[in-house]
Write a protein that holds these residues in place. Structure first.
Motif, mmCIF file in Angstrom:
data_model
loop_
_atom_site.group_PDB
_atom_site.id
_atom_site.type_symbol
_atom_site.label_atom_id
_atom_site.label_comp_id
_atom_site.label_asym_id
_atom_site.label_seq_id
_atom_site.Cartn_x
_atom_site.Cartn_y
_atom_site.Cartn_z
ATOM 1 N N THR A 24 -30.785 60.179 15.382
ATOM 2 C CA THR A 24 -29.556 59.452 15.572
ATOM 3 C C THR A 24 -28.496 59.879 14.584
ATOM 4 O O THR A 24 -28.761 60.410 13.507
ATOM 5 C CB THR A 24 -29.800 57.951 15.384
ATOM 6 O OG1 THR A 24 -30.350 57.763 14.101
ATOM 7 C CG2 THR A 24 -30.722 57.406 16.430
ATOM 8 N N SER A 25 -27.266 59.590 14.942
ATOM 9 C CA SER A 25 -26.158 59.823 14.038
ATOM 10 C C SER A 25 -26.182 58.795 12.925
ATOM 11 O O SER A 25 -26.534 57.635 13.134
ATOM 12 C CB SER A 25 -24.838 59.719 14.811
ATOM 13 O OG SER A 25 -23.755 59.574 13.922
ATOM 14 N N GLY A 26 -25.745 59.197 11.739
ATOM 15 C CA GLY A 26 -25.690 58.270 10.631
ATOM 16 C C GLY A 26 -24.678 57.160 10.839
ATOM 17 O O GLY A 26 -24.639 56.200 10.088
ATOM 18 N N GLN A 27 -23.779 57.311 11.859
ATOM 19 C CA GLN A 27 -22.767 56.306 12.120
ATOM 20 C C GLN A 27 -23.289 55.165 12.980
ATOM 21 O O GLN A 27 -22.622 54.148 13.133
ATOM 22 C CB GLN A 27 -21.565 56.968 12.819
ATOM 23 C CG GLN A 27 -20.910 58.075 11.997
ATOM 24 C CD GLN A 27 -20.447 57.563 10.644
ATOM 25 O OE1 GLN A 27 -19.762 56.559 10.544
ATOM 26 N NE2 GLN A 27 -20.837 58.273 9.591
ATOM 27 N N GLU A 28 -24.446 55.305 13.586
ATOM 28 C CA GLU A 28 -24.963 54.252 14.449
ATOM 29 C C GLU A 28 -25.382 53.040 13.631
ATOM 30 O O GLU A 28 -25.931 53.165 12.541
ATOM 31 C CB GLU A 28 -26.172 54.763 15.242
ATOM 32 C CG GLU A 28 -26.726 53.709 16.207
ATOM 33 C CD GLU A 28 -27.980 54.183 16.915
ATOM 34 O OE1 GLU A 28 -28.656 53.340 17.521
ATOM 35 O OE2 GLU A 28 -28.266 55.391 16.846
ATOM 36 N N THR A 29 -25.103 51.843 14.164
ATOM 37 C CA THR A 29 -25.525 50.622 13.501
ATOM 38 C C THR A 29 -27.044 50.571 13.468
ATOM 39 O O THR A 29 -27.688 50.616 14.515
ATOM 40 C CB THR A 29 -24.984 49.394 14.243
ATOM 41 O OG1 THR A 29 -23.566 49.465 14.293
ATOM 42 C CG2 THR A 29 -25.414 48.110 13.547
ATOM 43 N N PRO A 30 -27.643 50.441 12.302
ATOM 44 C CA PRO A 30 -29.101 50.459 12.253
ATOM 45 C C PRO A 30 -29.714 49.123 12.662
ATOM 46 O O PRO A 30 -29.089 48.072 12.564
ATOM 47 C CB PRO A 30 -29.401 50.749 10.778
ATOM 48 C CG PRO A 30 -28.227 50.160 10.057
ATOM 49 C CD PRO A 30 -27.042 50.365 10.957
ATOM 50 N N VAL A 31 -30.956 49.187 13.097
ATOM 51 C CA VAL A 31 -31.785 48.001 13.294
ATOM 52 C C VAL A 31 -32.585 47.808 12.022
ATOM 53 O O VAL A 31 -33.238 48.735 11.549
ATOM 54 C CB VAL A 31 -32.740 48.169 14.492
ATOM 55 C CG1 VAL A 31 -33.647 46.942 14.630
ATOM 56 C CG2 VAL A 31 -31.957 48.408 15.781
#
Length: 312
Positions: free
Chosen positions: A2-9
């Protein structure tokens, strides 16, 4: 990845350990399907390094401490909450629910127990019911996974019996247990954490197989060519054995009360049924105990861990 910009779970219990390892399995499932994961662990150790190697962002903290939980949840919208069978469940629940509300989470998937209820037969089950209420009051889109007895529980006890005996204070070998694989619970959790729509019901019961304890012992053996037998032991003797095994009075008290409940129920209870949600949300039918023993769980993840007590 995933991209580092995605909101993490956020995933608690991500390091795994001795109690079903649902957090570890959820972490792997989310990462394998391209989702960013922030893994909350208690200790900075080799397991934390392994999570980083998989691609997770690792934060270290104590679930019972609001000063740890608040920064862990910052920037998160969805989270998985699980807490081991030891002291501190309600303390951790309060901190996590308060932090989740403050940070505006839209969904928290948490592991509860199959018979969680204010009138349940063990203190731990009653605590889980209280924990469910706390999450509901927080208004964070809580989903409660009411899980049956984990296969991992029985596996741990069979290993403690030298691989040939399942010793429990359950009376007749016909005493029935509702069971589920920890990986099935994790697959349902991952499905709920990544689903676009809210679940129709905040309470999700998870049972993958219903077996008499004598039959369960036998299936441990048949799956890999051994002979495993169930042995009924007096409750007092079992408590002494359990203290040597687990070394935690809370764990021993919970499990002792749990086995008493199952022994009293005997052959049937209205909650003893395989639940279709495992296949519908988790993506495939529930595992059988034989499949678990053979190690045919989630691809790429260890199936049989050094497991100790986990739900029902």
């Amino acid at each position: 990845m995933t991209s580092g910009q995605e909101t993490p779970v956020l995933v608690t219990g991500a390091a795994g350990g001795r109690q079903g390892a649902t957090g570890m399995h959820v972490t792997r499932l989310l990462l394998d399907t391209g989702h960013a994961v922030r893994a909350l662990v208690r200790t900075e150790d080799a397991r934390a390094d392994a999570l980083r190697a998989l691609g997770a962002e690792v934060v270290v903290g104590d679930l019972r401490e609001i000063a740890s939980v608040l920064p862990a949840l910052r920037g998160v919208r969805r989270a998985f909450f699980t807490y081991p069978v030891t002291n501190g469940l309600l303390e951790a629940t309060g901190a996590f629910a308060a932090a989740a509300r403050r940070e505006g989470l839209e969904r928290v998937v948490e592991v509860s127990q199959l018979a969680a209820d204010p009138d349940a037969g063990t203190p731990r089950m009653r605590q889980h019911w209280v924990a469910e209420q706390v999450f509901d009051w927080a208004g964070v889109g809580a989903v409660h996974l009411r899980a049956a007895v984990f296969f991992e529980n029985l596996d741990f006890l069979v290993r403690a019996g030298g691989g040939t005996e399942l010793a429990l204070p359950l009376g007749s070998p016909q005493t029935v247990l509702p069971l589920v694989a920890g990986t099935d619970v994790a697959r349902v959790a991952a499905g709920l954490l990544t689903a676009a729509l809210p679940p129709p019901d905040p309470v999700v019961r998870l049972t993958g197989q219903v077996l008499a304890v004598g039959e369960a012992a036998g299936r441990f053996g048949r799956a890999d060519g051994r002979r495993v037998v169930y042995t009924d032991v007096p409750p007092g003797d079992w408590r002494q054995r359990a203290m040597r095994l687990f070394g935690d009075p809370h764990t021993v008290a919970h499990l002792s009360a749990l086995w008493e409940v199952f022994r009293a129920i005997g052959a049937h209870h209205e909650l003893y049924e395989v639940t279709e949600v495992i296949g519908r949300v988790g993506g495939r039918p529930p595992q059988t105990l034989e499949a678990y023993v053979r190690g045919t769980g989630v691809p790429g993840s260890p199936q049989r861990t050094d497991s100790g007590p986990q739900g029902p």
